[in-house]
Design an enzyme around this catalytic site. Structure first.
Site, PDB file in Angstrom:
ATOM      1  N   SER A  98       6.674  37.856  47.502  1.00  0.00           N
ATOM      2  CA  SER A  98       6.582  36.726  46.584  1.00  0.00           C
ATOM      3  C   SER A  98       5.214  36.648  45.936  1.00  0.00           C
ATOM      4  O   SER A  98       5.054  36.027  44.894  1.00  0.00           O
ATOM      5  CB  SER A  98       6.773  35.412  47.337  1.00  0.00           C
ATOM      6  OG  SER A  98       7.972  35.409  48.016  1.00  0.00           O
TER       7      SER A  98
ATOM      8  N   HIS B 216      11.538  41.346  42.751  1.00  0.00           N
ATOM      9  CA  HIS B 216      11.443  40.034  43.400  1.00  0.00           C
ATOM     10  C   HIS B 216      12.648  39.146  43.095  1.00  0.00           C
ATOM     11  O   HIS B 216      12.856  38.738  41.951  1.00  0.00           O
ATOM     12  CB  HIS B 216      10.129  39.348  42.948  1.00  0.00           C
ATOM     13  CG  HIS B 216       9.903  38.036  43.615  1.00  0.00           C
ATOM     14  ND1 HIS B 216       9.345  36.957  42.985  1.00  0.00           N
ATOM     15  CD2 HIS B 216      10.183  37.618  44.874  1.00  0.00           C
ATOM     16  CE1 HIS B 216       9.285  35.939  43.823  1.00  0.00           C
ATOM     17  NE2 HIS B 216       9.788  36.316  44.962  1.00  0.00           N
TER      18      HIS B 216
ATOM     19  N   ASN C 183       6.270  32.064  40.888  1.00  0.00           N
ATOM     20  CA  ASN C 183       5.464  31.474  41.959  1.00  0.00           C
ATOM     21  C   ASN C 183       4.090  31.042  41.471  1.00  0.00           C
ATOM     22  O   ASN C 183       3.528  30.070  41.963  1.00  0.00           O
ATOM     23  CB  ASN C 183       5.325  32.453  43.128  1.00  0.00           C
ATOM     24  CG  ASN C 183       6.514  32.333  44.064  1.00  0.00           C
ATOM     25  OD1 ASN C 183       6.976  31.234  44.344  1.00  0.00           O
ATOM     26  ND2 ASN C 183       7.022  33.449  44.527  1.00  0.00           N
TER      27      ASN C 183
END
Ligand code: CAA
Length: 372
Positions: A119, A140, A190
């Site tokens: 991540s 991802h 993220n």
């Protein structure tokens, strides 16, 4: 390179979800982990999820049985040696991932792709000890992998184009939309959502709202399926903190991305979300059943309560500012940043689509000046 068999390392939420997704799309999956208990728990979770699909009439019992049969649960990493592509989804720990990659690099033929589902850790560093770094990249997925439409494709500098194309075709064959991003901490989703989570913790620490009020405001005004507190629980309080810490460190510890003391405290107290039955909320059968009274005791009393519009304005500003920064650094296009946030977290609008009109911007400015 035709991909038929997919090796998955790590049978947690993400690894299990990736194996389920692959099996459901006609690939054969080999799911590896270090203990029989972990594999049994993963099998139970995966099969329950497949059975829900049958109950809802989304797949036939025959297709469900075939999907179940297409997943082998293995205890030896050597069992992934013959896979056409391997995806690592182990815990977010650089040393552990480097060790797994060194072993995979020695086991898997050099023309096959090895991908990490990290991540937030630099893909280049994960593969630093490999003899064949040209076949290592980031692929991802988002939680839950069978549902979320996005895959971020991360290109470390030494990646060979043919391996990138193989992995991209694989992600497209899984039915995903792909965005391409440089090997920077947190990639797109993220990174852009980091200050959003942190701001949510800070608003709670400052006694400006409650867990429930903030989540309800964001669901109503932001058009998201879960507010920030419910989402942190869903991802895992500890997983979310590990991602924040890795991005904070990776970007040189800027104050705006400093992990919130409240989150560190909640992790220490084991309030990790549905997987342990309690986080911001209490959970029964992984469904939220009210705020966690123990967390309410920790939070300061609410003073200077912000209205829902002001709460959303705070969180929206946090997302927008980080998205501007990411774009100005040349990491991704505005279009990809919008797509990534929409499909990677099910937001109804991407950062550059939020508050795009003058009326909205003026209203948001009003909330901030009114608070001073
Ligand atoms: N496996 C397969 N299917 C699943 C599933 C799973 N684990 N969980 C949910 N689903 C399916 C359900 O069967 C249902 O399908 P239908 O609509 O066809 O019936 C659908 O997803 C919706 O599920 P539910 O009705 O049970 O519940 P919901 O409407 O509340 O949706 C949710 C659940 C999809 C998780 C939704 O709440 C959501 O999108 N939440 C936000 C998730 C998010 O932001 N994820 C990204 C987190 S960040 C991340 O992952 C990055 C990282 O690196 C940590």
């Amino acid at each position: 390179m035709v991909i038929k068999t997919v090796g998955v390392v790590g049978a947690g939420t993400m690894g299990g979800g990736i194996a389920q997704l692959c099996a459901g799309r006609g690939f054969s999956a080999k799911l590896y982990d270090i203990s029989k208990e972990i594999l049994e728990r993963a099998k139970e979770r995966i099969e329950k999820s497949i059975d829900t699909g049958v109950t809802k009439g989304k797949i036939t019992p025959e297709a469900a049985a075939k999907t179940k049969r297409s997943i082998a649960y293995v205890l030896r990493l050597e069992d992934l040696a013959a896979a056409d592509i391997v995806i690592e989804a182990a815990t977010e720990n650089l040393g552990l991932k480097q060790e797994i990659f060194s072993r995979l690099d020695a086991l898997v033929a050099s023309e096959r792709v090895i991908a990490t589902n990290t991540s937030s850790l630099p893909v280049q560093e994960i593969g630093a000890k490999a003899k064949h770094p040209e076949r290592i990249l980031g692929v991802h997925f988002f939680n839950p992998p069978p549902v979320m439409k996005l895959v971020e494709m991360i290109r470390p500098p030494r990646l060979d184009e043919k391996h990138y194309q193989t992995a991209k075709k694989f992600a497209l064959d899984l039915g995903k939309t792909v965005v391409e991003v440089k090997d920077v901490p947190g990639f797109i989703v993220n990174r852009v959502l980091r200050p959003y989570y942190i701001e949510a913790f800070r608003l709670l620490e400052a006694g400006k709202t409650t867990i429930k009020e903030m989540d309800e405001a964001v669901v109503k005004l932001g058009g998201v399926p879960m507010g920030p507190c419910a989402l942190v629980d869903f991802i895992g309080m500890d997983v979310n903190l590990a991602v924040t810490s890795a991005i904070f460190d990776g970007l040189g510890r800027p104050e705006r991305l400093k992990p919130a003391a409240l989150q560190e405290q909640l992790v220490k107290l084991d309030y990790l979300g549905p997987k342990v039955g309690r986080g911001f909320y209490l959970y029964r059968n992984r469904r939220a059943a009210g705020e966690n009274p123990e967390v309410l005791k920790i939070l300061p009393p609410v003073k200077n309560r912000l209205p829902p519009e002001a709460l959303w304005a705070h969180l929206k500003r946090a997302i927008r500012q980080e998205a501007e920064m990411l774009f100005n650094e040349g990491t991704a296009t505005k279009e990809d940043i919008n797509t990534a946030v929409r499909l990677g977290a099910n937001f109804s609008k991407g950062p550059f689509e939020m508050s795009s009109d003058e009326e909205n911007r003026n209203r948001d400015r009003h909330y901030f000046s009114a608070e001073k």
